[in-house]
Scaffold this active site. Structure first.
Site, PDB file in Angstrom:
ATOM      1  N   GLY A 118       0.908  -1.294  -0.056  1.00 50.38           N
ATOM      2  CA  GLY A 118      -0.072  -0.115   0.087  1.00 50.38           C
ATOM      3  C   GLY A 118       0.993   1.210   0.091  1.00 50.38           C
ATOM      4  O   GLY A 118       2.031   1.186   0.428  1.00 50.38           O
ATOM      5  N   THR A 126      -1.363   0.288  11.331  1.00 47.59           N
ATOM      6  CA  THR A 126      -2.693  -0.067  11.944  1.00 47.59           C
ATOM      7  C   THR A 126      -3.113  -1.628  11.772  1.00 47.59           C
ATOM      8  O   THR A 126      -3.823  -2.358  12.375  1.00 47.59           O
ATOM      9  CB  THR A 126      -3.787   1.037  11.672  1.00 47.59           C
ATOM     10  OG1 THR A 126      -3.205   2.271  11.960  1.00 47.59           O
ATOM     11  CG2 THR A 126      -5.049   0.814  12.405  1.00 47.59           C
ATOM     12  N   GLU A 143       8.199  -3.321   8.587  1.00 40.60           N
ATOM     13  CA  GLU A 143       9.164  -2.578   7.792  1.00 40.60           C
ATOM     14  C   GLU A 143      10.161  -2.022   8.871  1.00 40.60           C
ATOM     15  O   GLU A 143       9.860  -1.890   9.879  1.00 40.60           O
ATOM     16  CB  GLU A 143       8.885  -1.489   7.131  1.00 40.60           C
ATOM     17  CG  GLU A 143       8.289  -1.657   5.773  1.00 40.60           C
ATOM     18  CD  GLU A 143       7.792  -0.358   4.988  1.00 40.60           C
ATOM     19  OE1 GLU A 143       8.275  -0.531   3.749  1.00 40.60           O
ATOM     20  OE2 GLU A 143       7.245   0.459   5.503  1.00 40.60           O
ATOM     21  N   ARG A 218       5.159  -4.846   3.414  1.00 44.39           N
ATOM     22  CA  ARG A 218       5.620  -4.522   2.004  1.00 44.39           C
ATOM     23  C   ARG A 218       6.730  -5.706   1.823  1.00 44.39           C
ATOM     24  O   ARG A 218       7.066  -6.614   2.736  1.00 44.39           O
ATOM     25  CB  ARG A 218       6.477  -3.183   1.897  1.00 44.39           C
ATOM     26  CG  ARG A 218       5.506  -2.117   1.935  1.00 44.39           C
ATOM     27  CD  ARG A 218       6.159  -1.009   1.277  1.00 44.39           C
ATOM     28  NE  ARG A 218       5.009   0.292   1.185  1.00 44.39           N
ATOM     29  CZ  ARG A 218       4.975   1.230   1.936  1.00 44.39           C
ATOM     30  NH1 ARG A 218       6.113   1.381   2.979  1.00 44.39           N
ATOM     31  NH2 ARG A 218       4.410   2.142   1.849  1.00 44.39           N
ATOM     32  N   GLU A 330     -11.783   4.679   4.457  1.00 38.88           N
ATOM     33  CA  GLU A 330     -12.489   4.896   5.660  1.00 38.88           C
ATOM     34  C   GLU A 330     -11.656   4.391   6.802  1.00 38.88           C
ATOM     35  O   GLU A 330     -11.119   3.478   6.750  1.00 38.88           O
ATOM     36  CB  GLU A 330     -13.877   4.466   5.872  1.00 38.88           C
ATOM     37  CG  GLU A 330     -14.742   4.854   4.754  1.00 38.88           C
ATOM     38  CD  GLU A 330     -16.127   4.219   4.731  1.00 38.88           C
ATOM     39  OE1 GLU A 330     -16.314   3.695   5.802  1.00 38.88           O
ATOM     40  OE2 GLU A 330     -17.049   4.692   3.900  1.00 38.88           O
ATOM     41  N   PHE A 332     -10.236   2.903  10.026  1.00 38.43           N
ATOM     42  CA  PHE A 332     -10.759   1.545  10.755  1.00 38.43           C
ATOM     43  C   PHE A 332     -10.170   1.684  12.160  1.00 38.43           C
ATOM     44  O   PHE A 332     -10.365   0.477  12.714  1.00 38.43           O
ATOM     45  CB  PHE A 332     -10.669   0.457   9.799  1.00 38.43           C
ATOM     46  CG  PHE A 332      -9.096   0.261   9.426  1.00 38.43           C
ATOM     47  CD1 PHE A 332      -8.353  -0.502  10.312  1.00 38.43           C
ATOM     48  CD2 PHE A 332      -8.682   0.733   8.276  1.00 38.43           C
ATOM     49  CE1 PHE A 332      -7.201  -0.930   9.792  1.00 38.43           C
ATOM     50  CE2 PHE A 332      -7.314   0.762   7.934  1.00 38.43           C
ATOM     51  CZ  PHE A 332      -6.571  -0.219   8.953  1.00 38.43           C
TER      52      PHE A 332
END
Length: 352
Positions: A118, A126, A143, A218, A330, A332
């Site tokens: 991402g 999170t 990471e 990642r 959104e 979370f």
């Protein structure tokens, strides 16, 4: 007649004394079979002397009695005084918990390796904390950002450092300050740290799990197809550096392919605008100079690779790899319903 009797008595006494000495010697040898008797030692010294003379033309050394005869005599003499030692059992084999190549096939079949991809500030940290709390059979490999911020430290590479601690060479900050100077250096070191992460030895706890899963924040693939590629296209890595990067990256991954290969990818999909908002909220010092255009470029890279799947990749295992796309635009972090939904999606993905 009296003198004769006295001599006979002395001879009898000497005979008895010699008999006792011989008996005592036999018992001693039986109890300590490797102890050398004085007579035997004298005999050996005499034999060594004879052997030396024999080499100069003297008599030959007489051969010793066969070993099995000596062993039989000692065994017979010490049968009553030497108890048998119990046989030593063969020690159990140690289980190797190194890289997956050395693990047993049963565990290899059970273990799944999943990468979480991402954009910057998409919500990966999170998300991985959510996964970590859900199951003891799920292991998170984050990471090593702290290592990038202080490359000379030997401390925990996954722990965030304060500003005062970042005194060993903040490579991440150097990248953002002077990208054309430090882009190749940073991306090389970042990829190396990801290789180490994906080769991390399996923990004993995970080894015993029935359905073990490793989640990587990642991977070595996003290092190349998202971040390094973007640095090249933006002019921060020149053509020569990009060619060298691709060369050693391909070679390195081919060498470790069985241990690095993924079973799936989870793509946390967000808009660049949302990433910028979260980036400013978390306030990481090195990221304060990041512009929206940079996040848009990274978003495009993620989309073509993981959503549209139009990016050409050089590794066969990536071409048909399963990908779970999760919309996390959104927030979370404090939404229990959204968290349950995300966990259910992951569980379904792992069993599909």
């Amino acid at each position: 007649m009296g003198e004769l009797t006295e001599v006979d008595a002395n001879q009898t006494s000497k005979s008895s004394s010699n008999f006792l000495k011989e008996a005592t010697l036999k018992i001693s040898l039986a109890q300590h079979p490797f102890q050398k008797s004085p007579a035997a030692e004298a005999g050996r010294r005499q034999e060594r002397g004879g052997a030396g003379r024999g080499c100069a033309g003297g008599s030959r050394r007489q051969p010793s009695p066969p070993a099995h005869r000596l062993a039989g005599d000692l065994k017979q003499a010490g049968a009553a005084s030497c108890p048998q030692r119990p046989a030593m059992s063969t020690p159990a084999k140690r289980r190797c918990c190194g890289p997956s190549g050395s693990l047993d096939s049963s565990f290899q079949k059970r273990l799944k390796k999943i990468s979480i991809e991402g954009n910057i500030a998409a919500g990966k940290s999170t998300f991985v904390r959510l996964l970590e709390k859900h199951s003891d059979e799920w292991e998170i490999i984050p990471e090593p950002i702290a290592k990038w911020c202080n490359i000379q430290t030997a401390e925990d590479e996954y722990e965030e450092l304060s500003t005062s601690q970042k005194n060993g060479g903040n490579l991440l900050q150097m990248l953002y300050d002077k990208p054309t100077r430090w882009a190749y250096t940073f991306q090389t070191y970042a990829c190396l740290s990801r290789v180490r992460a994906q080769l991390k030895p399996i923990s004993a706890k995970l080894y015993e799990a029935e359905h073990p899963v490793q989640f990587f924040e990642r991977s070595v693939y996003s290092d190349r197809y998202v971040f390094a590629s973007n640095l090249f296209e933006s002019g921060n890595i020149n053509e020569t550096e990009w060619t060298i990067y691709q060369d050693w990256h391909t070679w390195l991954l081919n060498q470790y392919e069985p241990d690095i290969e993924l079973d799936g990818i989870i793509y946390l999909r967000t808009t660049p605008q949302k990433c910028m908002e979260r980036l400013q909220t978390r306030g990481r010092e090195e990221e304060q100079g990041i512009e929206l255009e940079y996040l848009e470029n990274l978003h495009y890279k993620h989309e073509t690779w993981l959503y549209e799947r139009t990016l050409r990749v050089d590794f066969e295992n990536l071409k048909e790899i399963p990908i779970l796309v999760l919309d996390v635009n959104e927030d979370f972090k404090n939404d229990k319903i959204k968290q349950e939904y995300l966990i259910d999606e992951v569980k379904s993905f792992l069993t599909s």
